[in-house]
Design a protein around this motif. Structure first.
Motif, PDB file in Angstrom:
ATOM      1  N   LEU A  96     -22.064  53.451  41.152  1.00 38.40           N
ATOM      2  CA  LEU A  96     -21.148  53.532  40.013  1.00 38.40           C
ATOM      3  C   LEU A  96     -21.691  54.467  38.937  1.00 38.40           C
ATOM      4  N   LEU A  97     -22.213  55.584  39.325  1.00 39.34           N
ATOM      5  CA  LEU A  97     -22.801  56.526  38.384  1.00 39.34           C
ATOM      6  C   LEU A  97     -21.715  57.190  37.534  1.00 39.34           C
ATOM      7  N   PRO A  98     -21.946  57.329  36.213  1.00 33.36           N
ATOM      8  CA  PRO A  98     -20.964  58.005  35.354  1.00 33.36           C
ATOM      9  C   PRO A  98     -20.746  59.449  35.793  1.00 33.36           C
ATOM     10  N   ASP A  99     -19.611  59.991  35.403  1.00 36.88           N
ATOM     11  CA  ASP A  99     -19.284  61.369  35.774  1.00 36.88           C
ATOM     12  C   ASP A  99     -20.142  62.373  35.024  1.00 36.88           C
ATOM     13  N   VAL A 100     -20.391  62.096  33.757  1.00 36.78           N
ATOM     14  CA  VAL A 100     -21.171  63.010  32.921  1.00 36.78           C
ATOM     15  C   VAL A 100     -22.343  62.252  32.307  1.00 36.78           C
ATOM     16  N   LEU A 101     -23.541  62.823  32.429  1.00 34.59           N
ATOM     17  CA  LEU A 101     -24.741  62.197  31.887  1.00 34.59           C
ATOM     18  C   LEU A 101     -25.353  63.078  30.811  1.00 34.59           C
ATOM     19  N   MET A 102     -25.936  62.470  29.810  1.00 33.56           N
ATOM     20  CA  MET A 102     -26.722  63.196  28.822  1.00 33.56           C
ATOM     21  C   MET A 102     -28.165  62.738  28.992  1.00 33.56           C
ATOM     22  N   MET A 103     -29.078  63.701  29.204  1.00 41.89           N
ATOM     23  CA  MET A 103     -30.473  63.385  29.492  1.00 41.89           C
ATOM     24  C   MET A 103     -31.399  64.138  28.547  1.00 41.89           C
ATOM     25  N   GLY A 104     -32.688  63.873  28.697  1.00 48.13           N
ATOM     26  CA  GLY A 104     -33.688  64.588  27.932  1.00 48.13           C
ATOM     27  C   GLY A 104     -34.358  65.650  28.765  1.00 48.13           C
ATOM     28  N   VAL A 105     -35.183  66.452  28.137  1.00 45.13           N
ATOM     29  CA  VAL A 105     -35.916  67.504  28.830  1.00 45.13           C
ATOM     30  C   VAL A 105     -36.804  66.896  29.906  1.00 45.13           C
ATOM     31  N   GLY A 106     -36.870  67.514  31.059  1.00 46.99           N
ATOM     32  CA  GLY A 106     -37.703  67.023  32.143  1.00 46.99           C
ATOM     33  C   GLY A 106     -36.996  66.088  33.102  1.00 46.99           C
ATOM     34  N   TRP A 107     -35.781  65.680  32.772  1.00 46.70           N
ATOM     35  CA  TRP A 107     -35.043  64.754  33.630  1.00 46.70           C
ATOM     36  C   TRP A 107     -34.258  65.478  34.729  1.00 46.70           C
ATOM     37  N   ILE A 108     -33.876  66.715  34.462  1.00 48.59           N
ATOM     38  CA  ILE A 108     -32.954  67.411  35.373  1.00 48.59           C
ATOM     39  C   ILE A 108     -33.556  67.657  36.763  1.00 48.59           C
ATOM     40  N   PRO A 109     -34.757  68.274  36.876  1.00 48.50           N
ATOM     41  CA  PRO A 109     -35.293  68.567  38.221  1.00 48.50           C
ATOM     42  C   PRO A 109     -35.408  67.359  39.143  1.00 48.50           C
TER      43      PRO A 109
END
Length: 239
Positions: A96-109
């Motif tokens: 059930l993951l949201p469509d759009v996420l807001m994250m911090g630096v280092g989370w993307i990779p």
């Protein structure tokens, strides 16, 4: 027009979205290819905390989006950075993951490597004229997975009266001088240097980058050594 995650991020641009998931569950109502966007999409954010943050996001930022796309409903789930990772991993486990996420630096990779995030078109980066260096944390394996929305600097504050009392007449120029001054300023219960006045992870990242290190290797597949990937140990590293 069918509402898609990419369409929403394109419309929001750099204003609100940080990353688009590859397996979100936001629903969408189909329509003709040339019709207006319509449907629902979910957004998880740790950034807009409190009543002021909610007002900024829902009235000012999303308000403009809703005027342009009145048939699109954005469901916002507010959280904190402390709870963000748990919410994402729990959502992943439940599908059930949201469509759009807001994250911090280092989370993307790490999330992109696990195919949690969907790549974005490069046109989004060029449209908003980002500096290449700013987009580096948003890339993995040569592809763009996020857009920066909030940037902040880290400041070092010091007490001039404490410096004067210790006979220190100038600020430190490198890590060696900072270490020496910190010892000199430590007195009784007072610490000469307190790096823990902010979140420890963010404090460590600041020191890591200041010493020429990075969170990940060039290919984005390896974590850094304890001192940071490629970090410089020279005492001449500038603060």
């Amino acid at each position: 027009m069918e509402l898609t995650r990419r369409l929403l991020l394109t419309a929001l641009g750099a204003g609100t979205a940080a990353a688009v998931t590859g397996c979100g569950t936001g629903s969408s109502s189909g329509g003709s290819a040339g019709g207006p966007a319509e449907g629902e999409i979910s957004l998880l954010t740790p950034i807009f905390e409190g009543s002021d943050g909610k007002k900024l996001l829902e009235q000012e930022i999303l308000g403009g989006f809703r005027k342009k796309h009145p048939d699109v409903k954005v469901n916002v789930d507010y959280t904190t950075y402390t709870q963000l990772n748990e919410k994402i991993t729990t959502a992943l486990a439940g599908g059930l993951l949201p469509d759009v996420l807001m994250m911090g630096v280092g989370w993307i990779p790490p999330f992109a490597a696990k195919k949690v995030l969907a790549p974005l078109p490069e046109s989004l980066a060029t449209r908003h004229d980002y500096e290449p260096r700013v987009l580096e944390p948003s890339r993995y394996d040569g592809k763009l997975y996020a857009l920066p929305t909030v940037m902040a600097t880290r400041l070092v504050a010091y007490r001039k009266d404490h410096f004067a009392a210790a006979g220190i007449k100038k600020s430190p120029r490198d890590w060696t001088e900072l270490r020496a001054m910190a010892k000199q300023l430590t007195k009784g219960d007072r610490l000469g240097f307190d790096p823990f006045s902010i979140d420890l992870r963010q404090c460590w990242e600041t020191f890591l980058y200041a010493n020429g290190g990075s969170l990940f290797s060039a290919d984005g597949k390896r974590s850094p050594s304890p001192t940071g990937e490629g970090s410089k140990r020279s005492s001449s590293s500038r603060i």
